[in-house]
Motif scaffolding. Structure first.
Motif, PDB file in Angstrom:
ATOM      1  N   ARG A   1      50.560  62.853 -52.522  1.00 25.48           N
ATOM      2  CA  ARG A   1      51.300  61.595 -52.421  1.00 25.48           C
ATOM      3  C   ARG A   1      52.505  61.722 -51.508  1.00 25.48           C
TER       4      ARG A   1
ATOM      5  N   ASP B   1      47.479  59.113 -55.261  1.00 22.31           N
ATOM      6  CA  ASP B   1      48.642  58.226 -55.313  1.00 22.31           C
ATOM      7  C   ASP B   1      48.708  57.494 -56.645  1.00 22.31           C
TER       8      ASP B   1
ATOM      9  N   GLY C   1      51.663  58.303 -59.480  1.00 21.65           N
ATOM     10  CA  GLY C   1      52.525  57.202 -59.881  1.00 21.65           C
ATOM     11  C   GLY C   1      52.431  56.874 -61.355  1.00 21.65           C
TER      12      GLY C   1
END
Length: 734
Positions: free
Chosen positions: A458, A674, A678
């Motif tokens: 990421r 990602d 997150g």
């Protein structure tokens, strides 16, 4: 003017020249240059004559060093036979008699000379800094394969280390330290074992959830008249039997989740506490609280212990472990499904100071297995949060009980504070998201090592893409030939195919197949080299160049500006500096590649085009895939060769593996990484905030002996309310 005036003027000029001091400070050439506007030459300093006559020594210098010669315009005077008189101060010109313009010119020249000197000093300093930087880079390249050297070099470089380089160095040091204590598993055996364990935890967790619901009913029924409950099981009216039944449900749930319960204490005793440690202590604290209510009459605190809350926490911990085992089983299954999988790396490029996501060969078969066994993001977070929460719970409980003069209240305070120290969002921060991500990746032919590696991917800002990623096999086709009449169509196509195939391009394979379909003769090219915008090589005795229209313009070739479709490009062939023809090619993006590029656009990541095909350019990629301007960047040819080197990311640890080729699985890994990174970060943040705030609130209420504010219902509602946003975040990973 008459003759008389001319005579008078000459006499005046002669008189003026007679008044000039007898020195060599006035040079005729310098005066002429000043009148013409040029910079006067710097007059040479002449030595002043001394009192004693100079010895007669032959020197190449002018005779003015001994005695200045008199100008021709001055009348000749007879020299006295006596010793020459020493010149006094009156014979020298005064400083006030100097020309102001000459002084200004001299000052200006002095300032220019000083400026030139400063520029030379700055140039020398810049050259020295460049030399020092080049020496450091050369040293880094020299000791690239030695793991013990980079920390020392980085320490020597000091403040010049960038933030990205410091992050890469820290991660490398942590990986090297952790690798010494990791034991690897056999992928096939681990896949079967983890899958079997995940199924067992799934069944047992459902039973524990039923027990938690039953315990919650027994705990809440005494407070609500609408809920039927036998008097025998009422924990308020008959605490011995009612609390005993709750403790029995707790023991049954403990038996079903004994592995999770034991793992919490085991990890704590080995110096690596995790979230299960908080659950284990909460279970023990609730049992002690229930026993204290039975043993001590009129015990301070609530009348119903928090056994329902502890059973619910055990269920959350079991579901977390179930999701983690299921995800790791899928990752091991992906490893076993490919003989030579590709790896995805998060590489820091020192030359460009950029973090790039690049795929390459898996240099070590055990490297990805090593990443699977490393402590994950939630494990590292737990090693910090759990000791603090345990210490705070004990201290708060002692302050609220012993400091108030009621030691028996400790069991209630300790159980209440521990019950909210491990919120459901914190316990379920990783397993469910990782399970959802691994299911999607396995369908795409990929696997991710964990949340820690997902966080590395990421943090990348560029994605290295090759021509096979953008236009895989079957997406390039030959549309037409435009022959200039110098050679036949078959030979024109064969020469272009020979150049492209010798360079190793996908275009060469397409053109070679077209030659074979036409039953043409395949040729062989020699000395093929990449030039800016094309290829150059030799076929037979001819020098040939295959390239774009821009290259043809540089070579001085006149080409036709015909109308072509948006999806087609032209490649021109020059034979012995004469244009032979053009090939009309179609680069058609596939559906999976188009979706992958759109996916990368939504992630706001840029593409670094490590392509050798001269027809593929950033403008072409942005046009073909409907991307914004500036999305793609094409490095220099030397950088492209460096990016395509298989050893480009050899020193990095693989974050994911790819079983299938193409940009689709590659970009799917980045997208899933990602999402996972997150989701885990958000869940841990919300869980930690809920836990800290809950401990402070409960401590205050226990310290104030607010029994009515801390029933089982309020703690259950507090935990469930804070789990709602985490549940929504987890659903986004499907």
């Amino acid at each position: 003017m008459d003759r008389k005036d001319e005579t008078m003027n000459l006499d005046d000029i002669r008189a003026m020249l007679n008044d000039v001091p007898d020195t060599d400070e006035f040079d005729l050439d310098a005066i002429i240059a000043e009148v013409e506007g040029l910079a006067p030459a710097t007059p040479k300093a002449q030595p002043r004559p001394s009192a004693a006559p100079a010895p007669e020594v032959r020197q190449p210098e002018p005779p003015a060093a001994a005695q200045p010669a008199a100008p021709k315009t001055r009348p000749v005077r007879a020299a006295a036979p006596t010793e020459p008189r020493p010149r006094d101060l009156d014979d020298f010109p005064e400083e006030e008699e100097e020309d102001p313009r000459a002084a200004r010119i001299a000052a200006r020249e002095a300032r220019a000379q000083a400026k030139r000197q400063r520029e030379e000093n700055r140039t020398a300093a810049r050259a020295a800094r460049r030399a020092a930087k080049a020496a450091v880079q050369e040293e880094e390249e020299l000791y690239e394969d030695m793991p013990e050297q980079p920390p020392a070099r980085r320490a020597a470089r000091g403040e010049r280390m960038s933030r990205k380089e410091a992050r890469a160095a820290r991660l490398a040091a942590e990986q090297q330290e952790e690798a010494e204590e990791i034991r690897l598993r056999d992928p096939a055996q681990a896949a079967r074992s983890f899958k079997r364990r995940a199924r067992g935890l799934s069944v047992r967790s459902v039973i524990v959830l039923i027990l938690a619901a039953a315990a919650a009913y027994l705990s809440l029924a005494p407070s609500f008249d609408v809920l039927p409950l036998p008097v025998v099981l009422d924990a308020v009216e008959n605490p011995g039997i009612g609390i005993g039944v709750l403790m029995l449900l707790q023991f049954i749930a403990l038996f079903l989740g004994v592995d999770v319960f034991g793992m919490g204490f085991n990890s704590l005793f080995h110096g690596a506490p995790d979230r299960a440690s908080l659950v284990s202590f909460a279970i023990v604290a609730s049992l002690l609280h229930g026993a204290s209510i039975i043993v001590f009459e009129n015990a301070p605190g609530v009348q119903v212990p928090y056994l329902a809350v502890s059973i619910l926490l055990l269920y959350a911990a079991m579901r977390e472990e179930r999701g983690r085992y299921a995800a790791q089983a899928r990752a091991y299954q992906a490893i076993c499904s490919a003989e030579q999988p590709m790896a995805v790396y998060s590489h820091y490029d020192r030359e460009d100071d950029a973090c790039r996501a690049v795929k390459g060969p898996l240099h070590d078969d055990k490297a990805f297995l090593l990443e699977m066994e490393r402590p994950d993001t939630v494990d590292r977070f737990s090693m910090i949060y759990v000791p603090i929460a345990l210490a705070a719970s004990i201290i708060f409980a002692l302050v609220a009980s012993v400091a108030r003069g009621e030691p028996v209240r400790f069991f209630w305070a300790f159980s209440a504070i521990l019950s909210v120290s491990a919120p459901l969002g914190l316990l379920c921060a990783f397993g469910a998201s990782y399970k959802n991500i691994s299911r999607r990746l396995l369908g795409s032919g990929a696997a991710l090592a964990g949340a820690r590696q997902a966080n590395l991917l990421r943090g990348t800002e560029e994605v290295v893409l090759t021509e096979n990623d953008l236009f895989p096999a079957g997406s390039i086709s030959l549309e037409a030939l435009q022959n200039a009449g110098r050679m036949s169509d078959d030979k024109l196509l064969g020469c272009a195919a020979a150049l492209a195939d010798a360079a190793g391009l996908e275009l060469g394979r397409v053109l070679t197949e077209a030659v074979r379909e036409r039953y043409g003769v395949t040729l062989a090219a020699r000395n093929v080299q990449f030039v800016e915008g094309g290829l150059a090589g030799e076929i037979g005795g001819s020098r040939m160049v295959l390239g774009t229209a821009a290259l043809m313009v540089k070579l001085g070739q006149r080409i036709r500006s015909g109308q072509t479709e948006d999806e087609t490009v032209s490649a021109y062939l020059v034979v012995d500096n004469v244009l032979a023809g053009a090939l009309l090619l179609r680069y058609q993006p596939t559906k999976s590649t188009y979706q992958a590029m759109r996916l990368m656009r939504r992630m706001h990541m840029n593409a670094a085009l490590a392509v050798r095909d001269f027809n593929i350019s950033p403008a072409m990629v942005e046009s073909q895939f409907d991307l914004r301007r500036g999305f793609a960047d094409q490095p220099e040819p030397d950088s492209v060769r460096r990016l395509l080197d298989p050893a480009y990311a050899k020193a990095d640890a693989p974050a994911a593996i790819l079983v299938r080729e193409g940009a689709g699985p590659f970009l799917q890994v980045l997208r899933c990484a990602d999402k996972l990174a997150g989701a885990v970060r958000s869940a841990l943040t919300l869980g930690a905030f809920a836990g800290i705030c809950g401990m402070l609130i409960v401590f205050y209420l226990v310290f104030q002996n607010a029994v009515d504010a801390l029933p089982v219902l309020h703690l259950l509602l507090y935990l469930l309310i804070w789990y709602v946003p985490v549940f929504i975040i987890t659903q986004q990973t499907h």
